[in-house]
Design a protein around this motif. Structure first.
Motif, PDB file in Angstrom:
ATOM      1  N   UNK A  10       0.740  -1.342  -0.023  1.00 30.25           N
ATOM      2  CA  UNK A  10      -0.231   0.030  -0.022  1.00 30.25           C
ATOM      3  C   UNK A  10       0.770   1.419   0.039  1.00 30.25           C
ATOM      4  N   UNK A  11       2.168   1.232   0.475  1.00 34.25           N
ATOM      5  CA  UNK A  11       2.915   2.304   0.564  1.00 34.25           C
ATOM      6  C   UNK A  11       4.477   2.019   0.485  1.00 34.25           C
ATOM      7  N   UNK A  12       5.449   2.954   0.120  1.00 34.14           N
ATOM      8  CA  UNK A  12       6.599   2.780   0.443  1.00 34.14           C
ATOM      9  C   UNK A  12       7.301   3.990   1.104  1.00 34.14           C
ATOM     10  N   UNK A  13       8.123   3.439   2.000  1.00 32.03           N
ATOM     11  CA  UNK A  13       9.035   4.455   2.713  1.00 32.03           C
ATOM     12  C   UNK A  13      10.307   4.640   1.870  1.00 32.03           C
ATOM     13  N   UNK A  14      10.482   5.821   1.544  1.00 30.87           N
ATOM     14  CA  UNK A  14      11.668   6.438   0.588  1.00 30.87           C
ATOM     15  C   UNK A  14      12.530   7.310   1.432  1.00 30.87           C
ATOM     16  N   UNK A  15      13.958   7.157   1.420  1.00 32.85           N
ATOM     17  CA  UNK A  15      14.961   7.802   1.971  1.00 32.85           C
ATOM     18  C   UNK A  15      15.297   9.043   1.170  1.00 32.85           C
ATOM     19  N   UNK A  16      14.925  10.162   1.857  1.00 31.47           N
ATOM     20  CA  UNK A  16      15.253  11.539   1.132  1.00 31.47           C
ATOM     21  C   UNK A  16      16.328  12.284   1.796  1.00 31.47           C
ATOM     22  N   UNK A  17      17.656  11.825   1.708  1.00 29.52           N
ATOM     23  CA  UNK A  17      18.546  12.751   2.445  1.00 29.52           C
ATOM     24  C   UNK A  17      18.692  11.751   3.755  1.00 29.52           C
ATOM     25  N   UNK A  18      18.380  12.830   4.875  1.00 28.07           N
ATOM     26  CA  UNK A  18      18.246  12.284   6.055  1.00 28.07           C
ATOM     27  C   UNK A  18      16.969  12.054   6.793  1.00 28.07           C
ATOM     28  N   UNK A  19      15.844  12.307   5.821  1.00 27.84           N
ATOM     29  CA  UNK A  19      14.438  12.059   5.990  1.00 27.84           C
ATOM     30  C   UNK A  19      13.990  10.826   5.526  1.00 27.84           C
ATOM     31  N   UNK A  20      12.714  10.439   6.058  1.00 29.13           N
ATOM     32  CA  UNK A  20      12.047   9.287   5.368  1.00 29.13           C
ATOM     33  C   UNK A  20      10.745   9.786   4.983  1.00 29.13           C
ATOM     34  N   UNK A  21      10.268   9.665   3.716  1.00 28.74           N
ATOM     35  CA  UNK A  21       9.119  10.041   3.365  1.00 28.74           C
ATOM     36  C   UNK A  21       8.240   8.645   2.839  1.00 28.74           C
ATOM     37  N   UNK A  22       7.054   8.868   3.283  1.00 28.96           N
ATOM     38  CA  UNK A  22       6.024   7.862   2.898  1.00 28.96           C
ATOM     39  C   UNK A  22       5.279   8.194   1.531  1.00 28.96           C
ATOM     40  N   UNK A  23       5.337   7.345   0.615  1.00 26.02           N
ATOM     41  CA  UNK A  23       4.740   7.532  -0.696  1.00 26.02           C
ATOM     42  C   UNK A  23       3.336   6.391  -0.974  1.00 26.02           C
ATOM     43  N   UNK A  24       2.320   6.555  -0.927  1.00 34.63           N
ATOM     44  CA  UNK A  24       1.278   5.591  -1.028  1.00 34.63           C
ATOM     45  C   UNK A  24       1.445   5.257  -2.584  1.00 34.63           C
ATOM     46  N   UNK A  25       1.023   4.052  -2.770  1.00 31.35           N
ATOM     47  CA  UNK A  25       1.039   3.274  -4.058  1.00 31.35           C
ATOM     48  C   UNK A  25      -0.092   4.069  -4.794  1.00 31.35           C
ATOM     49  N   UNK A  26      -1.004   4.196  -4.465  1.00 32.30           N
ATOM     50  CA  UNK A  26      -2.137   5.002  -5.390  1.00 32.30           C
ATOM     51  C   UNK A  26      -1.806   6.387  -5.984  1.00 32.30           C
ATOM     52  N   UNK A  27      -0.538   6.793  -5.326  1.00 30.32           N
ATOM     53  CA  UNK A  27       0.075   7.943  -6.005  1.00 30.32           C
ATOM     54  C   UNK A  27       1.126   7.902  -6.921  1.00 30.32           C
ATOM     55  N   UNK A  28       1.287   6.437  -7.248  1.00 27.73           N
ATOM     56  CA  UNK A  28       2.576   6.223  -8.211  1.00 27.73           C
ATOM     57  C   UNK A  28       2.198   6.231  -9.404  1.00 27.73           C
ATOM     58  N   UNK A  29       2.502   6.819 -10.240  1.00 26.85           N
ATOM     59  CA  UNK A  29       2.375   6.743 -11.776  1.00 26.85           C
ATOM     60  C   UNK A  29       2.897   5.807 -12.466  1.00 26.85           C
TER      61      UNK A  29
END
Length: 254
Positions: A143-162
């Protein structure tokens, strides 16, 4: 009408038989079976009945094991103690049910439903779906992926992925807003993790969300070129490969 009752509780089978005959004395109970093994043996040696009353849990296995060993096209009325979620699935698949303990009014309604539709073409039973629902084995997709962006972690929902794409030996996802992030997965692995109703692997480079497709153009050798939103801007065009074109068209129409 010829009926088979498959039930491993003697009292429940006796009660069901009595209620059926009270509904219509002309209904003939041709067999009362208690187990998967006994049922398989009976169906191999006898013609199919007009209707089957089938308990879910039998003494030696789930009753679905019967259908794995013999081909049966008779309509089925399940007798079950499962919750409303599974019951709704039965209805969607045109399979009726009786929730235990069975009452006369519900039995009568099920038999009337059978009488109304018995002359129509029988719908195939999706036994795997029912098995998954009843045993809680329905496959769960990411349902989602955790993405490392520098020192931060961002959550991306699968429904938002093109779509997902590979480039320079790396794998990336692009969101519907046009943001691109690196992922530590392979496309092969992602195919297993994502719902195939939404995502399709069009070639070795792209795995696309159906919602990202804004236009399709016939291409050489039966291939299809896609216009995606956001626009794909790497060196490889999103073209459905020859060996995936047929499945792609089926996926679009599913």
């Amino acid at each position: 009408m010829k009926v088979v009752i498959i039930e491993d509780e003697a009292f429940a089978a006796l009660r069901l038989k009595k209620m059926i005959q009270e509904y219509n004395a002309e209904i003939k109970i041709v067999a009362e079976l208690e187990s998967v093994a006994e049922s398989v043996k009976w169906f191999r040696l006898n013609p199919e009945p007009d209707l089957i009353f089938l308990d879910i849990h039998l003494e030696d296995d789930l009753s679905f094991a019967i259908f794995e060993q013999v081909n049966i096209s008779s309509p089925v009325i399940f007798t079950t103690a499962f919750d409303e979620y599974a019951i709704k699935a039965f209805k969607m698949k045109s399979i009726d049910y009786l929730l235990k303990p069975i009452v006369h009014e519900e039995l009568a309604a099920s038999l009337k439903k059978y009488e109304q539709f018995s002359g129509l073409q029988r719908n195939a039973v999706d036994l795997q779906l029912l098995y998954n629902l009843l045993t809680g084995n329905e496959k769960k997709y990411r349902e989602r992926f955790s993405i490392s962006v520098g020192t931060k972690i961002k959550m991306v929902e699968v429904t938002d992925i093109a779509y997902f794409f590979t480039m320079d030996k790396g794998l990336y996802l692009r969101t519907s807003q046009g943001n691109t992030y690196n992922l530590d997965f392979s496309l092969d692995k992602l195919e297993e993790m994502l719902n195939p109703a939404s995502f399709f692997r069009i070639n070795r480079k792209y795995l696309v969300n159906i919602s990202s497709i804004v236009n399709m153009v016939a291409y050489s050798r039966g291939r299809v070129k896609l216009e995606l939103k956001p626009k794909a801007d790497n060196e490889f065009d999103p073209i459905v490969s020859i060996d995936r074109s047929s499945e792609f068209k089926k996926w679009l129409n599913a």
